[in-house]
Scaffold this motif. Structure first.
Motif, PDB file in Angstrom:
ATOM      1  N   GLU A 153      23.617  54.579  -8.646  1.00  0.00           N
ATOM      2  CA  GLU A 153      24.082  53.539  -8.481  1.00  0.00           C
ATOM      3  C   GLU A 153      23.441  52.397  -7.491  1.00  0.00           C
ATOM      4  O   GLU A 153      23.958  51.345  -7.365  1.00  0.00           O
ATOM      5  CB  GLU A 153      25.388  53.475  -8.093  1.00  0.00           C
ATOM      6  N   GLY A 154      22.455  52.733  -6.843  1.00  0.00           N
ATOM      7  CA  GLY A 154      21.532  52.114  -6.017  1.00  0.00           C
ATOM      8  C   GLY A 154      21.253  50.659  -6.762  1.00  0.00           C
ATOM      9  O   GLY A 154      20.514  50.868  -7.915  1.00  0.00           O
ATOM     10  N   VAL A 155      21.443  49.600  -5.884  1.00  0.00           N
ATOM     11  CA  VAL A 155      21.089  48.269  -6.573  1.00  0.00           C
ATOM     12  C   VAL A 155      19.950  47.536  -5.810  1.00  0.00           C
ATOM     13  O   VAL A 155      19.668  47.955  -4.515  1.00  0.00           O
ATOM     14  CB  VAL A 155      22.427  47.351  -6.515  1.00  0.00           C
ATOM     15  N   ASP A 156      19.535  46.936  -6.256  1.00  0.00           N
ATOM     16  CA  ASP A 156      18.525  45.983  -5.671  1.00  0.00           C
ATOM     17  C   ASP A 156      19.421  44.781  -4.662  1.00  0.00           C
ATOM     18  O   ASP A 156      19.854  43.841  -5.323  1.00  0.00           O
ATOM     19  CB  ASP A 156      17.723  45.055  -6.647  1.00  0.00           C
ATOM     20  N   THR A 157      19.407  45.216  -3.381  1.00  0.00           N
ATOM     21  CA  THR A 157      20.275  44.366  -2.501  1.00  0.00           C
ATOM     22  C   THR A 157      19.747  42.807  -2.486  1.00  0.00           C
ATOM     23  O   THR A 157      20.239  42.117  -2.241  1.00  0.00           O
ATOM     24  CB  THR A 157      20.288  44.963  -1.203  1.00  0.00           C
ATOM     25  N   ILE A 158      18.274  42.844  -2.475  1.00  0.00           N
ATOM     26  CA  ILE A 158      17.815  41.421  -2.517  1.00  0.00           C
ATOM     27  C   ILE A 158      18.421  40.726  -3.858  1.00  0.00           C
ATOM     28  O   ILE A 158      18.526  39.623  -3.702  1.00  0.00           O
ATOM     29  CB  ILE A 158      16.403  41.591  -2.592  1.00  0.00           C
ATOM     30  N   ARG A 159      18.233  41.274  -5.029  1.00  0.00           N
ATOM     31  CA  ARG A 159      18.652  40.639  -6.275  1.00  0.00           C
ATOM     32  C   ARG A 159      20.201  40.410  -5.905  1.00  0.00           C
ATOM     33  O   ARG A 159      20.699  39.079  -6.456  1.00  0.00           O
ATOM     34  CB  ARG A 159      18.591  41.660  -7.295  1.00  0.00           C
ATOM     35  N   GLN A 160      21.271  41.144  -5.235  1.00  0.00           N
ATOM     36  CA  GLN A 160      22.233  40.705  -4.983  1.00  0.00           C
ATOM     37  C   GLN A 160      22.504  39.565  -4.387  1.00  0.00           C
ATOM     38  O   GLN A 160      23.389  38.736  -4.607  1.00  0.00           O
ATOM     39  CB  GLN A 160      22.978  41.885  -4.431  1.00  0.00           C
ATOM     40  N   GLN A 161      21.716  39.345  -3.293  1.00  0.00           N
ATOM     41  CA  GLN A 161      21.935  38.283  -2.328  1.00  0.00           C
ATOM     42  C   GLN A 161      21.469  36.937  -3.109  1.00  0.00           C
ATOM     43  O   GLN A 161      21.768  36.034  -3.059  1.00  0.00           O
ATOM     44  CB  GLN A 161      20.958  38.316  -1.171  1.00  0.00           C
ATOM     45  N   GLU A 162      20.189  37.149  -3.929  1.00  0.00           N
ATOM     46  CA  GLU A 162      19.895  35.831  -4.753  1.00  0.00           C
ATOM     47  C   GLU A 162      21.110  35.620  -5.705  1.00  0.00           C
ATOM     48  O   GLU A 162      21.180  34.172  -5.927  1.00  0.00           O
ATOM     49  CB  GLU A 162      18.502  36.226  -5.883  1.00  0.00           C
ATOM     50  N   LEU A 163      21.661  36.375  -6.248  1.00  0.00           N
ATOM     51  CA  LEU A 163      22.888  36.097  -7.092  1.00  0.00           C
ATOM     52  C   LEU A 163      24.059  35.331  -6.539  1.00  0.00           C
ATOM     53  O   LEU A 163      24.601  34.462  -7.216  1.00  0.00           O
ATOM     54  CB  LEU A 163      23.246  37.291  -8.132  1.00  0.00           C
ATOM     55  N   GLN A 164      24.456  35.871  -5.357  1.00  0.00           N
ATOM     56  CA  GLN A 164      25.801  35.553  -4.867  1.00  0.00           C
ATOM     57  C   GLN A 164      25.382  34.811  -3.699  1.00  0.00           C
ATOM     58  O   GLN A 164      24.841  35.098  -2.805  1.00  0.00           O
ATOM     59  CB  GLN A 164      26.691  36.860  -4.298  1.00  0.00           C
ATOM     60  N   LYS A 165      25.788  33.371  -3.706  1.00  0.00           N
ATOM     61  CA  LYS A 165      25.414  32.482  -2.706  1.00  0.00           C
ATOM     62  C   LYS A 165      26.482  31.749  -2.225  1.00  0.00           C
ATOM     63  O   LYS A 165      27.530  31.479  -2.977  1.00  0.00           O
ATOM     64  CB  LYS A 165      24.198  31.400  -3.062  1.00  0.00           C
ATOM     65  N   GLU A 166      26.455  31.203  -1.171  1.00  0.00           N
ATOM     66  CA  GLU A 166      27.871  30.323  -0.487  1.00  0.00           C
ATOM     67  C   GLU A 166      27.518  28.915  -1.051  1.00  0.00           C
ATOM     68  O   GLU A 166      26.341  28.389  -0.691  1.00  0.00           O
ATOM     69  CB  GLU A 166      27.828  30.248   0.734  1.00  0.00           C
ATOM     70  N   VAL A 167      28.402  28.112  -1.678  1.00  0.00           N
ATOM     71  CA  VAL A 167      28.230  26.965  -2.264  1.00  0.00           C
ATOM     72  C   VAL A 167      29.729  26.084  -1.869  1.00  0.00           C
ATOM     73  O   VAL A 167      30.676  26.513  -2.061  1.00  0.00           O
ATOM     74  CB  VAL A 167      28.117  26.920  -3.640  1.00  0.00           C
ATOM     75  N   SER A 168      29.474  24.868  -0.894  1.00  0.00           N
ATOM     76  CA  SER A 168      30.719  24.237  -0.795  1.00  0.00           C
ATOM     77  C   SER A 168      31.045  23.058  -1.400  1.00  0.00           C
ATOM     78  O   SER A 168      32.156  22.649  -1.375  1.00  0.00           O
ATOM     79  CB  SER A 168      30.304  23.825   0.874  1.00  0.00           C
ATOM     80  N   SER A 169      29.902  22.671  -2.356  1.00  0.00           N
ATOM     81  CA  SER A 169      30.257  21.641  -3.276  1.00  0.00           C
ATOM     82  C   SER A 169      29.575  21.608  -4.481  1.00  0.00           C
ATOM     83  O   SER A 169      28.254  22.268  -4.431  1.00  0.00           O
ATOM     84  CB  SER A 169      30.188  20.364  -2.576  1.00  0.00           C
TER      85      SER A 169
END
Length: 594
Positions: free
Chosen positions: A107-123
């Motif tokens: 189940e080990g995931v690419d943590t860098i890919r996880q950060q690339e996918l999920q980002k904070e967007v305020s607008s």
């Protein structure tokens, strides 16, 4: 341990050194790559040591201080080698309590890919300031898909309305579907998945509170479906995805206007690429809610899946089943739902793999007949599917029609799964593959021969044919047939006496009365074989037959490639270990992968 780890190099970013690790499942032959930091691997080592206090793990490479740029690269390279050696020792002698290691391997995931996918967007403006709008591709009650461009690239922005109480669950399932997909030869690349979240105020920042997604200002779109929900309980999930080409739906419309059907080669390419993509998803335990003609992207010979695990289908399904869209074009999407879902017996366990076979069949039927969802009305009737298949047979032949028939069976237990469909499609393409790649110099001399049954009359006709054709590529399809072992022996003897058979494909799936040992003796008579492809699923092979077969294959030195689809692990392991066929053997572990 059934896993192998290879260190494939590293990426030296501004903030971190990322080691690229390839994890290979030796049982299924599946492999994937992830990028991890040194610190994550060190944490894994320390955690395993804590769980195995009385067991000494291999020494984990120490982190050394980096000085000059030249020295830095040298040290990183040395550490990369030592990490590889560490995992070799660890997998060779795993600790007694190795659950953490197994979790990492599975189940080990690419943590860098996880950060690339999920980002904070305020607008939304924060995203759109980089994008130029081209056109709206799809607009529906529960979402909208818009085409944008940026630096010459086409990007689509999906917007999905979801009920706030269910948004986290849907968001995580959407994330899971894309997190481990790093091979974009079969999938369009998703760059990010996000909510619009309100900007944190001072108190939130101080307390570290998690910001909830912004509520939608649109009037409550779920009123008809869920009357208990009130205005303001909808939120939006966004995703940014590359868009290379046109959707299959748009290509079908264009070709219908121009009266230009797909050629057999074009249709086969679409079939094989889609099936390969779905197989990749299934191996990662991912099952799309639906695969539509609008989620298949075509660019010349490139065919990719997009919009995997589309969140809003959860609500569209309920809307379709309750008849709220029957008077709209959207209502005809009901053709994508297999009969077992139409029954509304959701308490029963539904096989996602066989549902995907139905989705696939609908898409291919649309492509073959250049038709719309509306024109497939009645597809939930066996009689209507037979009529569609007959039309396809006239245009493209038996195999394409059979693929559609097997994927659109009304009873799920009769429906072929994705790997069986892929194997069938591969049989159709193999002759072209051999002609173009395996024997370019012999192309003018080879005769391609297909045999679908064996009778005395056919054997006599065959003898006259092969005497005029010194070099043969033979495909024999005996799927589910009651066979006569003597007739097979005569056929192989005939081929051995009068022709040079270089390539042979035999589909013996679920045949009856086959003596596998005698069959292998017959194969031995084909002295010039370069490539053998065998489908042996559903064949019970006795121990004595296995031993006989191994001896025979050991003597067949001319074989350059053996492609085997077989459920007998004993036979497979014998081929791998005793015959040293690693470089020649390609295996389909049907019973294990599906």
């Amino acid at each position: 341990m059934q896993y192998e780890i290879k260190i494939m190099g590293y990426e030296n970013t501004a903030d971190n050194v990322l080691y690229r690790i390839r994890i290979i499942d030796l049982f299924t032959l599946d492999q994937r790559e992830i990028r991890v930091r040194y610190s994550l691997l060190l944490d894994l080592h320390n955690a395993m040591q804590e769980y195995n206090i009385n067991y000494q793990l291999p020494q984990f490479p120490k982190k050394e201080y980096l000085k000059t740029l030249f020295g830095e690269n040298k040290v990183i390279k040395q550490r990369e080698q030592k990490i590889g050696e560490y995992f070799q020792q660890l997998l060779k002698c795993p600790p007694p309590n190795h659950k953490l290691l197994l979790d990492f391997l599975r189940e080990g995931v690419d943590t860098i890919r996880q950060q690339e996918l999920q980002k904070e967007v305020s607008s939304k403006a924060e995203i759109l300031k980089y994008l130029k709008e081209e056109k709206i591709l799809k607009k529906a009650q529960f979402g909208k898909t818009t085409l944008y461009s940026i630096n010459g690239k086409k990007i689509i922005l999906h917007k999905f309305y979801v009920i706030q109480q269910q948004s986290d669950q849907l968001f995580l399932s959407y994330m899971k579907a894309h997190l481990n997909i790093l091979d974009y030869s079969f999938f369009t690349q998703v760059h990010s998945i996000f909510y619009i979240r309100p900007k944190a105020n001072f108190v939130d920042s101080m307390l570290g509170q998690v910001k909830q997604p912004k509520s939608s200002k649109k009037p409550n779109i779920f009123t008809n479906l869920y009357p208990q929900y009130i205005r303001g309980e909808a939120v939006k999930i966004y995703s940014l995805e590359e868009y290379e080409g046109q959707s299959l739906n748009d290509v079908i419309k264009d070709r219908k206007t121009k009266n230009k059907p797909f050629t057999l080669d074009e249709l086969l390419n679409i079939i094989q690429k889609i099936l390969q993509a779905i197989i990749q998803l299934h191996k990662r335990n991912i099952f799309p809610n639906r695969i539509l003609a609008t989620s298949i992207i075509i660019n010349n010979e490139s065919v990719k899946l997009a919009g995997i695990q589309e969140p809003n289908s959860k609500y569209k399904e309920k809307q379709l089943f309750e008849g709220q869209t029957n008077n709209t074009d959207q209502g005809y999407d009901i053709v994508y739902y297999p009969p077992e879902k139409m029954s509304q017996q959701f308490s029963q366990q539904i096989n996602g793999k066989l549902i995907d076979s139905w989705h696939f069949g609908v898409c291919i039927l649309m492509a073959a007949l250049l038709c719309t969802n509306k024109e497939l009305e009645g597809i939930h009737s066996s009689y209507q599917v037979d009529k569609f298949a007959n039309q396809v047979q006239l245009l493209y032949g038996d195999v394409i029609a059979e693929i559609i028939m097997l994927s659109l069976k009304q009873q799920s237990h009769q429906r072929a799964d994705i790997r069986e469909l892929y194997f069938l499609a591969n049989q159709t393409a193999i002759i072209k593959f051999q002609s173009n790649f395996l024997n370019q110099q012999e192309k003018s001399q080879i005769t391609y021969l297909t045999i679908n049954s064996i009778t005395q009359e056919q054997l006599e006709n065959l003898e006259q044919l092969i005497q005029k054709s010194p070099i043969l590529s033979v495909k024999i399809n005996l799927y589910k047939q009651q066979i006569d072992q003597e007739e097979i022996d005569k056929l192989l003897q005939l081929l051995g006496n009068f022709a040079e058979v270089k390539y042979i494909t035999m589909i013996l799936n679920k045949t009856q009365n086959l003596n596998f040992g005698n069959f292998c003796v017959g194969l031995q008579k084909l002295r010039s074989l370069k490539r053998i492809q065998l489908d042996l699923k559903g064949i019970n092979i006795e121990q004595e037959e296995i031993e006989q077969a191994l001896k025979i294959f050991k003597q067949m030195d001319s074989i350059e490639k053996l492609i085997l689809d077989c459920s007998s692990m004993e036979f497979i392991n014998g081929l791998k270990s005793e015959l040293k066929l690693e470089s020649k053997l390609v295996l389909y572990f049907e019973s294990q992968l599906i």
